[in-house]
Design an enzyme around this catalytic site. Structure first.
Site, PDB file in Angstrom:
ATOM      1  N   GLY A   1       1.705   2.124  11.238  1.00  0.00           N
ATOM      2  CA  GLY A   1       2.412   4.361  10.903  1.00  0.00           C
ATOM      3  C   GLY A   1       3.084   3.820  12.061  1.00  0.00           C
TER       4      GLY A   1
ATOM      5  N   SER B   1       2.401  -2.468  10.611  1.00  0.00           N
ATOM      6  CA  SER B   1       4.097  -2.007  10.834  1.00  0.00           C
ATOM      7  C   SER B   1       4.804  -3.242  10.921  1.00  0.00           C
ATOM      8  CB  SER B   1       4.350  -1.654  11.961  1.00  0.00           C
ATOM      9  OG  SER B   1       3.989   0.392  12.511  1.00  0.00           O
TER      10      SER B   1
ATOM     11  N   GLU C   1      -6.641  -4.679  10.211  1.00  0.00           N
ATOM     12  CA  GLU C   1      -5.409  -3.813  10.713  1.00  0.00           C
ATOM     13  C   GLU C   1      -5.615  -2.761  11.428  1.00  0.00           C
ATOM     14  OE1 GLU C   1      -3.016  -2.715   6.519  1.00  0.00           O
ATOM     15  OE2 GLU C   1      -4.398  -1.147   7.342  1.00  0.00           O
TER      16      GLU C   1
ATOM     17  N   GLY D   1       2.162  -0.874   4.650  1.00  0.00           N
ATOM     18  CA  GLY D   1       2.516   0.389   4.031  1.00  0.00           C
ATOM     19  C   GLY D   1       4.064   0.879   4.048  1.00  0.00           C
TER      20      GLY D   1
ATOM     21  N   HIS E   1     -10.156   1.330   4.212  1.00  0.00           N
ATOM     22  CA  HIS E   1      -9.308   1.290   5.119  1.00  0.00           C
ATOM     23  C   HIS E   1      -8.886   2.391   6.692  1.00  0.00           C
ATOM     24  CE1 HIS E   1      -4.947   3.119   5.825  1.00  0.00           C
ATOM     25  NE2 HIS E   1      -4.419   1.882   5.385  1.00  0.00           N
TER      26      HIS E   1
ATOM     27  N   ASN F   1       0.877  -1.134  -0.091  1.00  0.00           N
ATOM     28  CA  ASN F   1       0.184   0.060  -0.119  1.00  0.00           C
ATOM     29  C   ASN F   1       2.040   0.638   0.098  1.00  0.00           C
ATOM     30  OD1 ASN F   1      -1.895   2.278   0.205  1.00  0.00           O
ATOM     31  ND2 ASN F   1      -2.678   1.195   2.374  1.00  0.00           N
ATOM     32  N   TRP F   2       1.134   1.886  -1.289  1.00  0.00           N
ATOM     33  CA  TRP F   2       2.364   2.913  -1.176  1.00  0.00           C
ATOM     34  C   TRP F   2       0.934   3.852  -0.549  1.00  0.00           C
ATOM     35  CZ3 TRP F   2       4.384   2.754  -7.574  1.00  0.00           C
ATOM     36  CH2 TRP F   2       5.004   1.656  -7.594  1.00  0.00           C
ATOM     37  N   LYS F   3       0.333   4.136  -0.527  1.00  0.00           N
ATOM     38  CA  LYS F   3      -0.864   5.468   0.328  1.00  0.00           C
ATOM     39  C   LYS F   3      -0.087   6.709  -0.888  1.00  0.00           C
ATOM     40  CE  LYS F   3      -0.778   3.467   4.608  1.00  0.00           C
ATOM     41  NZ  LYS F   3      -1.136   3.626   6.383  1.00  0.00           N
TER      42      LYS F   3
ATOM     43  N   GLU G   1      -7.085   5.268   7.188  1.00  0.00           N
ATOM     44  CA  GLU G   1      -7.344   6.204   6.690  1.00  0.00           C
ATOM     45  C   GLU G   1      -8.788   6.979   5.856  1.00  0.00           C
ATOM     46  OE1 GLU G   1      -3.382   5.367   4.931  1.00  0.00           O
ATOM     47  OE2 GLU G   1      -2.619   5.232   7.934  1.00  0.00           O
TER      48      GLU G   1
HETATM   49  P1  PGA Z   1       1.433   0.612   8.529  1.00  0.00           P
HETATM   50  O1  PGA Z   1       0.602   0.500   6.657  1.00  0.00           O
HETATM   51  O2  PGA Z   1       2.290  -0.705   7.268  1.00  0.00           O
HETATM   52  O3  PGA Z   1       2.921   1.571   7.785  1.00  0.00           O
HETATM   53  O4  PGA Z   1       1.733   0.466   9.414  1.00  0.00           O
HETATM   54  C1  PGA Z   1      -0.101   0.106   7.115  1.00  0.00           C
HETATM   55  C2  PGA Z   1      -1.642   0.146   5.716  1.00  0.00           C
HETATM   56  O5  PGA Z   1      -2.037   0.843   6.641  1.00  0.00           O
HETATM   57  O6  PGA Z   1      -1.949  -0.517   5.158  1.00  0.00           O
END
Ligand code: PGA
Length: 244
Positions: free
Chosen positions: A164, A206, A158, A227, A88, A6-8, A90
């Protein structure tokens, strides 16, 4: 293992996108890899029918027409995406509701995209109310779909508190194992017999090279949604090698 990167909004150059794609391609004999990238970059690789699958990070609830700024499932499918992340945390934090998430899942399925449904509690409490949160998020989608549709989903657990951060602050393997069992139990209420086992369950929050092997071993997860550790080719390569 299914590894979804997930490159966000971390990646903002074509050169970097191409480097990450090349690294993912080298890893495909080891794992099934999906790159969920910012939408315009999908166009760089959309024609590619290679081993690396393409994914989007969101999809419109709309079916098209006069909807300024929306990107529909039809467009994603047309450009070569095969997966789409839905729900997600976010996006939920931006106000996305369970009703919209269900609609997005339906839109994705209608265009033969595999929805990666994200679920997970914001925090843990002694009374284990977080289990109810996870159950509710699953029920809001699985409860509304047909048997065949249910089997077309991927679930990504998640926990928001673990996203993060660092490997040291992520979930413990034993706690992840318990959650995978719980999610399978809830899925079992919607899918008869052994068919609940056919829905892949990923972990995200993470996952880094340092903890991924421990999380993969014995927890029952079928893969990871990665992420920050997915946007550096060296770190991502180390993570995929650690779990495969
Ligand atoms: P992260 O994000 O690996 O940076 O914790 C995962 C995600 O939100 O999909």
């Amino acid at each position: 293992m299914l590894i979804v990167a997930n490159w966000k909004a971390y990646v903002d150059s074509k050169e970097k996108a191409k480097k990450l794609y090349a690294a993912a391609k080298r890893l495909t004999p080891r794992a099934d890899i999906v790159l969920a990238m910012p939408l315009p970059y999908l166009g760089l690789f959309g024609g590619a029918t290679g081993a690396v699958a393409l994914g989007a990070q969101d999809v419109s609830v709309t079916t098209g027409g006069a909807q300024t700024g929306e990107v529909t499932a039809a467009v994603l499918g047309d450009i070569g995406a095969r997966y789409v992340i839905v729900g997600h945390s976010e996006r939920r934090a931006q106000g996305e509701t369970d009703i919209e998430i269900l609609e997005k899942v339906r839109r994705a399925l209608a265009h033969k995209l595999t929805p990666i449904l994200c679920i997970g509690e914001s925090e843990r409490d002694e009374e284990a109310r977080y289990l109810g949160v996870v159950r509710g998020q699953l029920a809001a989608v699985f409860g509304e779909l047909s048997q065949k549709e249910r089997l077309s989903l991927v679930v990504a657990y998640e926990p928001v508190w673990a996203i993060g951060k660092t490997a040291a602050e992520s979930i413990m393997p034993s706690d992840l194992g318990e959650m995978v069992l719980y999610i399978r139990k809830v899925l079992g209420e919607y899918l008869p017999g052994k068919s609940a086992l056919e829905v892949p369950i990923l972990y995200g929050g993470s996952a880094e090279p340092e903890n991924a092997r421990g999380l993969a071993g014995g927890s029952g997860v079928d893969g990871f949604l990665v992420g920050h550790a997915s946007v550096d080719p060296v770190i991502f390569t180390a993570l995929v090698k650690a779990v495969s």
